[in-house]
Design a protein around this motif. Structure first.
Motif, PDB file in Angstrom:
ATOM      1  N   ASN A 207       0.821  -1.211   0.000  1.00 43.33           N
ATOM      2  CA  ASN A 207       0.000   0.000   0.000  1.00 43.33           C
ATOM      3  C   ASN A 207       0.857   1.266   0.000  1.00 43.33           C
ATOM      4  N   SER A 208       0.555   2.178  -0.902  1.00 42.89           N
ATOM      5  CA  SER A 208       1.240   3.468  -1.079  1.00 42.89           C
ATOM      6  C   SER A 208       2.615   3.341  -1.742  1.00 42.89           C
ATOM      7  N   CYS A 209       3.057   2.116  -2.050  1.00 41.01           N
ATOM      8  CA  CYS A 209       4.322   1.946  -2.777  1.00 41.01           C
ATOM      9  C   CYS A 209       4.089   2.198  -4.267  1.00 41.01           C
ATOM     10  N   LYS A 210       5.130   2.620  -4.962  1.00 41.51           N
ATOM     11  CA  LYS A 210       5.033   2.855  -6.398  1.00 41.51           C
ATOM     12  C   LYS A 210       5.528   1.612  -7.139  1.00 41.51           C
ATOM     13  N   ILE A 211       4.667   1.098  -8.012  1.00 41.59           N
ATOM     14  CA  ILE A 211       4.973  -0.129  -8.742  1.00 41.59           C
ATOM     15  C   ILE A 211       4.749   0.115 -10.225  1.00 41.59           C
ATOM     16  N   LYS A 212       5.746  -0.233 -11.008  1.00 38.90           N
ATOM     17  CA  LYS A 212       5.680  -0.019 -12.450  1.00 38.90           C
ATOM     18  C   LYS A 212       6.131  -1.279 -13.171  1.00 38.90           C
ATOM     19  N   ASP A 213       5.311  -1.728 -14.132  1.00 32.75           N
ATOM     20  CA  ASP A 213       5.632  -2.912 -14.936  1.00 32.75           C
ATOM     21  C   ASP A 213       5.951  -4.114 -14.058  1.00 32.75           C
ATOM     22  N   GLY A 214       5.174  -4.263 -12.994  1.00 34.30           N
ATOM     23  CA  GLY A 214       5.343  -5.433 -12.142  1.00 34.30           C
ATOM     24  C   GLY A 214       6.548  -5.380 -11.232  1.00 34.30           C
ATOM     25  N   GLN A 215       7.210  -4.226 -11.099  1.00 36.65           N
ATOM     26  CA  GLN A 215       8.385  -4.098 -10.239  1.00 36.65           C
ATOM     27  C   GLN A 215       8.187  -2.937  -9.264  1.00 36.65           C
ATOM     28  N   VAL A 216       8.680  -3.123  -8.056  1.00 37.37           N
ATOM     29  CA  VAL A 216       8.594  -2.072  -7.044  1.00 37.37           C
ATOM     30  C   VAL A 216       9.680  -1.038  -7.323  1.00 37.37           C
ATOM     31  N   VAL A 217       9.279   0.198  -7.557  1.00 34.43           N
ATOM     32  CA  VAL A 217      10.247   1.255  -7.860  1.00 34.43           C
ATOM     33  C   VAL A 217      10.443   2.204  -6.688  1.00 34.43           C
ATOM     34  N   GLU A 218       9.507   2.198  -5.731  1.00 35.44           N
ATOM     35  CA  GLU A 218       9.659   3.065  -4.561  1.00 35.44           C
ATOM     36  C   GLU A 218       8.869   2.501  -3.388  1.00 35.44           C
ATOM     37  N   ILE A 219       9.559   2.293  -2.261  1.00 38.49           N
ATOM     38  CA  ILE A 219       8.916   1.806  -1.048  1.00 38.49           C
ATOM     39  C   ILE A 219       8.470   2.992  -0.199  1.00 38.49           C
ATOM     40  N   ASN A 220       7.198   2.997   0.190  1.00 37.04           N
ATOM     41  CA  ASN A 220       6.666   4.058   1.047  1.00 37.04           C
ATOM     42  C   ASN A 220       5.914   3.461   2.222  1.00 37.04           C
ATOM     43  N   VAL A 221       5.838   4.205   3.296  1.00 32.50           N
ATOM     44  CA  VAL A 221       4.976   3.825   4.411  1.00 32.50           C
ATOM     45  C   VAL A 221       3.534   4.086   3.994  1.00 32.50           C
ATOM     46  N   PRO A 222       2.618   3.162   4.256  1.00 31.73           N
ATOM     47  CA  PRO A 222       1.217   3.370   3.858  1.00 31.73           C
ATOM     48  C   PRO A 222       0.644   4.677   4.402  1.00 31.73           C
ATOM     49  N   ASP A 223      -0.147   5.339   3.590  1.00 30.65           N
ATOM     50  CA  ASP A 223      -0.769   6.591   4.003  1.00 30.65           C
ATOM     51  C   ASP A 223      -1.900   6.351   5.003  1.00 30.65           C
ATOM     52  N   GLU A 224      -2.589   5.223   4.861  1.00 29.53           N
ATOM     53  CA  GLU A 224      -3.746   4.934   5.707  1.00 29.53           C
ATOM     54  C   GLU A 224      -3.317   4.234   6.996  1.00 29.53           C
ATOM     55  N   PHE A 225      -4.103   4.456   8.044  1.00 29.43           N
ATOM     56  CA  PHE A 225      -3.759   3.954   9.375  1.00 29.43           C
ATOM     57  C   PHE A 225      -3.767   2.429   9.458  1.00 29.43           C
ATOM     58  N   LEU A 226      -4.796   1.777   8.922  1.00 27.09           N
ATOM     59  CA  LEU A 226      -4.899   0.315   9.028  1.00 27.09           C
ATOM     60  C   LEU A 226      -3.715  -0.392   8.364  1.00 27.09           C
ATOM     61  N   PRO A 227      -3.349  -0.043   7.134  1.00 27.46           N
ATOM     62  CA  PRO A 227      -2.169  -0.677   6.544  1.00 27.46           C
ATOM     63  C   PRO A 227      -0.882  -0.394   7.323  1.00 27.46           C
ATOM     64  N   ARG A 228      -0.756   0.808   7.920  1.00 26.33           N
ATOM     65  CA  ARG A 228       0.440   1.103   8.716  1.00 26.33           C
ATOM     66  C   ARG A 228       0.521   0.186   9.927  1.00 26.33           C
ATOM     67  N   CYS A 229      -0.605  -0.074  10.556  1.00 23.10           N
ATOM     68  CA  CYS A 229      -0.618  -1.013  11.680  1.00 23.10           C
ATOM     69  C   CYS A 229      -0.210  -2.408  11.233  1.00 23.10           C
ATOM     70  N   GLN A 230      -0.598  -2.764  10.026  1.00 24.70           N
ATOM     71  CA  GLN A 230      -0.221  -4.081   9.514  1.00 24.70           C
ATOM     72  C   GLN A 230       1.273  -4.157   9.205  1.00 24.70           C
TER      73      GLN A 230
END
Length: 479
Positions: A207-230
């Motif tokens: 969640n909130s990570c940038k993914i292009k052509d099936g590859q992760v290009v940027e790792i981000n902390v989720p913007d929403e609270f529930l995914p951050r708890c996960q």
């Protein structure tokens, strides 16, 4: 007099249980720290190019079940073709999808139906057809179209078709690291005294990570609270939990999102059990039980590398459905293999691992709820010594925050996923809120899971909404 005696017994139980729970968590945190440091040191001297270049690299079959996954199916299959491993095949199972998952796959990869001799080594639902690509670039891709039988049944059909000595089971809605196969297969090469039967790796939140052509290009902390708890949950579970259990040879669970298994052992013990919603945990426990009964020394290994990224539920309804299923799957596995409980025949698994799952995974939310009810009764009766209560509350809260903070620290030191200080601060702040805003929900969902398992006799998986990694569309899928 009787009330005082009963109160003494109840409160003594709570004290002993809490001390044991905290002691277990502390031991796991310490053991995992040593294991993570060991893995970190090994990674600095490991030459993965040797695995890529060796002509003896075993064939690995990548098996990915798909049910109504049209949102992400094409880009995820493309991502699987980007794996850095010299000898693998991809088997996608269309498990009776009701959307256009199969049609999109056929068009995207120029598939055609081919005659295929199919060996039902493990029972599974009827196969409607096998498809291969007309393009050389996708020569290692096979798509199975079958009647719906659930995830476990779909995995069994993939195992039946697999040509490799090992297979990796993944969720098709997940994206695995390009180097995942070589890292997962490494323990199979290294171990000489024991037979490695399965390996697993750390799962990340997409969640909130940038993914292009099936590859992760940027790792981000989720913007929403529930995914951050996960994110915090996953850090604690993988880096502080499963790494420690792996070190102590007591690991009972490899996530269904990513695991590498010895096909001979899986077939020997009957494949995935189709009548449970916790097929990933149940298979690992049964494989371990099978090896003990065969009197073969074995090992289940966990790797600290983040090898898979998957979309986490972002709504209460979907997350509750997932946790309900996890609770039912845990109970099912524990009861299916109740003969292991405190059975010295099964060594560390029988005397420590299985009892831990019973006492501190299954029973914990039940005991916590009973404790809350007991506290409310005493509060109504005016029997609470409030200064002591607030001291204990502060201690428990501080311990919970410390565990989460250490898990964040472990992840940052070992994997350094989150590059910005603001991301780490956001996770730490979330850890302060989690015990009050998120933890009560997980307890409630676990209670619902127990109710649904024993009272409603619920067997289904529930539903999950995917947003996809790159599209805003929504689709209901079998989760």
């Amino acid at each position: 007099m009787h009330f005082e005696k009963l109160r003494y017994i109840i409160e003594s139980f709570f004290v002993i249980y809490t001390i044991c729970l905290f002691a277990v968590y502390l031991i796991l945190a310490i053991v995992s720290a040593f294991e993570l440091f060991k893995n970190y040191q090994e990674k600095k001297i490991t030459n993965y190019d040797a695995i890529i270049s060796t002509p003896f690299a075993p064939l690995i079959t990548v098996i990915a079940p798909a049910y109504n996954e049209s949102v992400t199916i094409v880009e995820n299959i493309k991502a699987l073709h980007g794996l850095y491993y010299p000898n693998y095949e991809i088997v996608i199972i269309n498990d009776g999808s009701k959307d256009n998952t199969l049609e999109k796959t056929i068009v995207a990869f120029d598939l055609e139906k081919v005659p295929y001799v199919y060996d039902y080594k493990i029972p599974c639902a009827e196969i409607r057809g096998v498809y291969k690509s007309c393009k050389k670039a996708y020569g290692n891709l096979t798509v199975i179209d079958k009647f719906n039988g659930g995830k476990a049944d779909a995995l069994n059909s993939g195992v039946n078709l697999a040509k490799g000595d090992y297979f990796i089971s993944i969720d098709v809605d997940s994206i695995i690291d390009p180097y995942a196969l070589q890292k997962l297969v490494k323990p199979f090469f290294e171990e000489t005294d024991k037979k490695v039967i399965a390996t697993g790796g750390v799962i990340q939140i997409a969640n909130s990570c940038k993914i292009k052509d099936g590859q992760v290009v940027e790792i981000n902390v989720p913007d929403e609270f529930l995914p951050r708890c996960q994110v915090l949950e996953y850090n604690r579970a993988f880096l502080m939990g499963r790494m420690a259990w792996s070190r102590m040879d007591g690991l009972l669970l490899i996530s269904g999102a990513l695991g590498l298994f010895d096909i001979e052992v899986v077939v020997g013990c009957g494949g995935y059990y189709t009548k449970t919603v916790g097929e990933d945990m149940e298979l690992v426990v049964r494989m371990r039980e099978y090896m003990v009964n065969k009197k073969v020394d074995y090992k289940v290994v966990y790797i600290s590398d983040p090898l898979c990224i998957t979309e986490a539920p972002s709504t209460l309804k979907v997350l509750g459905s997932q946790r309900n299923r996890w609770a039912r799957g845990t109970i099912d596995t524990i009861l299916l293999h109740k003969n292991i409980f405190f059975n010295p025949k099964y060594g560390f698994m029988g005397m420590i691992s299985h009892p831990y799952w019973v006492l501190f995974e299954w029973f914990a939310p039940l005991i916590e709820t009973f404790g809350l009810i007991y506290f409310l009764v005493l509060a109504i009766l005016g029997e609470i010594y409030w200064p002591f209560f607030f001291v204990m509350l502060l201690f428990v809260y501080s311990f919970a925050i410390a565990l989460s903070t250490y898990s964040i620290l472990y992840d940052h030191l070992v994997n350094h996923r989150y590059k910005k200080k603001s991301m780490i601060i956001k996770l730490i702040v979330t850890s302060w809120l989690e015990p009050f805003l998120y933890h009560p929900l997980t307890v409630y969902w676990a209670l619902r899971g127990n109710f649904d398992y024993f009272i409603r006799r619920k067997k289904g998986w529930g539903k999950m909404t995917r947003t996809g990694f790159s599209k805003p569309d929504e689709e209901t899928v079998k989760s």
